[in-house]
Design an enzyme around this catalytic site. Sequence first.
Site, mmCIF file in Angstrom:
data_model
loop_
_atom_site.group_PDB
_atom_site.id
_atom_site.type_symbol
_atom_site.label_atom_id
_atom_site.label_comp_id
_atom_site.label_asym_id
_atom_site.label_seq_id
_atom_site.Cartn_x
_atom_site.Cartn_y
_atom_site.Cartn_z
ATOM 1 N N LYS A 171 -2.776 -1.866 -2.898
ATOM 2 C CA LYS A 171 -3.808 -0.963 -2.380
ATOM 3 C C LYS A 171 -3.360 0.458 -2.690
ATOM 4 O O LYS A 171 -2.328 0.912 -2.195
ATOM 5 C CB LYS A 171 -4.027 -1.166 -0.876
ATOM 6 C CG LYS A 171 -5.131 -0.258 -0.315
ATOM 7 C CD LYS A 171 -5.603 -0.697 1.066
ATOM 8 C CE LYS A 171 -6.627 0.267 1.616
ATOM 9 N NZ LYS A 171 -7.285 -0.206 2.841
ATOM 10 N N GLU A 211 0.821 -1.226 0.000
ATOM 11 C CA GLU A 211 0.000 0.000 0.000
ATOM 12 C C GLU A 211 0.853 1.274 0.000
ATOM 13 O O GLU A 211 1.147 1.827 1.053
ATOM 14 C CB GLU A 211 -0.958 0.031 1.203
ATOM 15 C CG GLU A 211 -1.876 1.245 1.170
ATOM 16 C CD GLU A 211 -2.791 1.379 2.384
ATOM 17 O OE1 GLU A 211 -3.669 2.261 2.350
ATOM 18 O OE2 GLU A 211 -2.628 0.625 3.357
#
Length: 295
Positions: free
Chosen positions: A213, A176
Amino acid sequence: MNKEQLERIHTGKGFIAALDQSGGSTPKALLQYGIKEDSYSNDEEMFELVHAMRTRIIKSPAFDSKYILGAILFENTMDRKIDDQFTADYLWEKKGIVPFLKVDKGLAELENGVQLMKPIPDLNDLLKRAVDKHIFGTKMRSVIKEANADGIRNVVEQQFDIGKQILSMGLVPIIEPEVDIYSKDKQQSEQILKDELLKQLSALDKDVRVMLKLSIPTEDNFYRELIEEPHVLRVVALSGGYDQTEANEKLAQNHGLIASFSRALSEGLTAQQTDEEFNAMLSRSIQAIYQASVR
């Protein structure tokens, strides 16, 4: 690794619920839920309250595998139980929802326009516990504030270095590298980020699978190459500070990108609501995020 869970994450219709605000952001999450800081006097009481909140969300009939593929937990939630089952087991066995664990220890100071992750000294022990508790994958967050090529490369390299450690334990990492939605050069950062991600992905062994993400991109469908990259199991999007309506509108413009919302999922839920009100509110949110994810 659970093959059924892998298939569900790879091809299932739905989104990932992020229930992973941790120590630093827990008071804020509780406040949004209508529980003031004077309601608890220490961390243990605070974590009891936040676990009660998450239990209420997870046990709600609205929290259904028809719409939700997976849920990201915080370490404290993984270690607690729902109806005498560890949370991850409850999620999978009772709900058919795949459990993930947030493993980072927060962000370092801003340097080169980015915030790397703080060191994670006990990561191997945490990963062993995650495997024992039947966790499928992990999540860890860095933040990009400026289109600084060196900074962004450092973020992606750190993410993949730790990602490989996670993979070696049989878990699937969610990488992420969040681009701050308020960044003045967000689109430029996204271009540098995409190039760095593609470079790291192309260097992975053929059978390795990771998830990404990312912030919802400025240009619609900008991450299509990442979604189609063979090492990528799924690309999920964070709400990043947009409210739920705006996050859903932006997400719906990106084919193949699905939500992994935290604040935008729990928006409008309070401790004071009756179960009927709470479940109706959660159901509306879940339906709206699902619709934006499957377009």
